[in-house]
Design a protein around this motif. Structure first.
Motif, PDB file in Angstrom:
ATOM      1  N   ASP A  21       0.771  -1.093   0.106  1.00 51.80           N
ATOM      2  CA  ASP A  21       0.205   0.147   0.262  1.00 51.80           C
ATOM      3  C   ASP A  21       0.755   1.344   0.043  1.00 51.80           C
ATOM      4  O   ASP A  21       0.545   2.185  -0.789  1.00 51.80           O
ATOM      5  CB  ASP A  21      -0.983   0.109   1.180  1.00 51.80           C
ATOM      6  N   LYS A  22       1.805   1.400   0.657  1.00 51.95           N
ATOM      7  CA  LYS A  22       2.629   2.425   0.779  1.00 51.95           C
ATOM      8  C   LYS A  22       3.484   2.719  -0.437  1.00 51.95           C
ATOM      9  O   LYS A  22       3.646   3.737  -0.859  1.00 51.95           O
ATOM     10  CB  LYS A  22       3.701   2.374   2.263  1.00 51.95           C
ATOM     11  N   VAL A  23       4.016   1.502  -1.031  1.00 52.69           N
ATOM     12  CA  VAL A  23       4.786   1.714  -2.433  1.00 52.69           C
ATOM     13  C   VAL A  23       4.090   2.299  -3.392  1.00 52.69           C
ATOM     14  O   VAL A  23       4.316   3.156  -4.070  1.00 52.69           O
ATOM     15  CB  VAL A  23       5.303   0.304  -2.609  1.00 52.69           C
ATOM     16  N   VAL A  24       2.648   1.550  -3.491  1.00 56.98           N
ATOM     17  CA  VAL A  24       1.770   2.119  -4.747  1.00 56.98           C
ATOM     18  C   VAL A  24       1.408   3.354  -4.418  1.00 56.98           C
ATOM     19  O   VAL A  24       1.296   4.437  -5.197  1.00 56.98           O
ATOM     20  CB  VAL A  24       0.576   0.966  -4.713  1.00 56.98           C
ATOM     21  N   ALA A  28       3.972   2.856 -14.278  1.00 56.81           N
ATOM     22  CA  ALA A  28       4.666   3.801 -15.300  1.00 56.81           C
ATOM     23  C   ALA A  28       3.574   4.886 -15.374  1.00 56.81           C
ATOM     24  O   ALA A  28       2.375   4.755 -15.048  1.00 56.81           O
ATOM     25  CB  ALA A  28       4.703   3.042 -16.787  1.00 56.81           C
ATOM     26  N   SER A  29       4.208   6.036 -15.598  1.00 53.20           N
ATOM     27  CA  SER A  29       3.375   7.343 -16.051  1.00 53.20           C
ATOM     28  C   SER A  29       3.814   7.592 -17.444  1.00 53.20           C
ATOM     29  O   SER A  29       4.703   7.898 -17.920  1.00 53.20           O
ATOM     30  CB  SER A  29       4.182   8.691 -15.475  1.00 53.20           C
ATOM     31  N   GLU A  30       2.604   7.377 -18.080  1.00 58.83           N
ATOM     32  CA  GLU A  30       2.466   7.957 -19.420  1.00 58.83           C
ATOM     33  C   GLU A  30       2.840   9.440 -19.898  1.00 58.83           C
ATOM     34  O   GLU A  30       3.128   9.911 -20.697  1.00 58.83           O
ATOM     35  CB  GLU A  30       1.219   7.455 -20.329  1.00 58.83           C
ATOM     36  N   GLU A  31       2.474  10.187 -19.117  1.00 55.12           N
ATOM     37  CA  GLU A  31       2.893  11.754 -19.032  1.00 55.12           C
ATOM     38  C   GLU A  31       4.266  11.848 -19.019  1.00 55.12           C
ATOM     39  O   GLU A  31       4.986  12.810 -19.569  1.00 55.12           O
ATOM     40  CB  GLU A  31       2.079  12.298 -17.981  1.00 55.12           C
ATOM     41  N   THR A  32       4.895  11.329 -18.053  1.00 53.19           N
ATOM     42  CA  THR A  32       6.573  11.771 -17.765  1.00 53.19           C
ATOM     43  C   THR A  32       7.357  10.592 -18.237  1.00 53.19           C
ATOM     44  O   THR A  32       8.401  10.899 -18.562  1.00 53.19           O
ATOM     45  CB  THR A  32       6.769  11.712 -15.929  1.00 53.19           C
ATOM     46  N   GLY A  33       6.895   9.437 -18.524  1.00 49.40           N
ATOM     47  CA  GLY A  33       7.701   8.208 -19.120  1.00 49.40           C
ATOM     48  C   GLY A  33       8.462   7.565 -18.160  1.00 49.40           C
ATOM     49  O   GLY A  33       9.132   6.631 -18.245  1.00 49.40           O
ATOM     50  N   ALA A  56       2.135   6.776  -6.885  1.00 45.65           N
ATOM     51  CA  ALA A  56       1.180   7.499  -7.507  1.00 45.65           C
ATOM     52  C   ALA A  56       1.466   8.957  -7.340  1.00 45.65           C
ATOM     53  O   ALA A  56       1.235  10.040  -8.079  1.00 45.65           O
ATOM     54  CB  ALA A  56      -0.227   6.944  -7.101  1.00 45.65           C
ATOM     55  N   GLU A  57       1.733   9.291  -5.805  1.00 46.71           N
ATOM     56  CA  GLU A  57       1.726  10.427  -5.556  1.00 46.71           C
ATOM     57  C   GLU A  57       3.044  11.375  -6.028  1.00 46.71           C
ATOM     58  O   GLU A  57       2.964  12.454  -6.372  1.00 46.71           O
ATOM     59  CB  GLU A  57       1.695  10.641  -4.043  1.00 46.71           C
ATOM     60  N   LYS A  58       4.240  10.627  -5.871  1.00 47.62           N
ATOM     61  CA  LYS A  58       5.609  11.256  -6.181  1.00 47.62           C
ATOM     62  C   LYS A  58       5.798  11.162  -7.693  1.00 47.62           C
ATOM     63  O   LYS A  58       6.413  12.080  -8.235  1.00 47.62           O
ATOM     64  CB  LYS A  58       6.504  10.608  -5.397  1.00 47.62           C
TER      65      LYS A  58
END
Length: 100
Positions: free
Chosen positions: A29-32, A59-64, A36-38
């Motif tokens: 839970d902490k890792v996920v 992954a983030s499709e916005e930042t890669g 997501a937040e950072k």
């Protein structure tokens, strides 16, 4: 992407005990939440590995940015690899040759 996942899984699952002892582990839970937040990362793929380990790719499709995690049956989730330039691929299997 499938080739990248297979290669990463093979390398990572070879030493799950070492991954658990690293300092880059926490509850799932902490890792996920932190991913997501950072980093704006969400789960993109998952698979089951040796000894009941669950391997996930975030992954983030916005930042890669991307992160591969491994969660062991005891609940410890460890960061296994991180990087940049994530791309979603959907490659077709190569045509099967006729061996006759």
């Amino acid at each position: 992407m499938k080739r990248m996942i297979i290669a990463a899984l093979a390398a990572l699952l070879a030493c799950p005990v070492a991954a658990q002892t690293a300092r880059n582990c926490a509850t799932r839970d902490k890792v996920v939440e932190r991913l997501a937040e950072k980093y704006g990362e969400s789960r993109q793929a998952l698979g089951l590995g040796a000894q009941g380990a669950m391997v996930e790719i975030f992954a983030s499709e916005e930042t890669g940015s991307w992160t591969i995690t491994m969660t062991m049956p005891n609940g410890a989730t460890c960061l296994m690899a991180t990087g940049q330039a994530f791309e979603r691929l959907s490659e077709a299997l190569p045509e099967q040759g006729d061996d006759t």
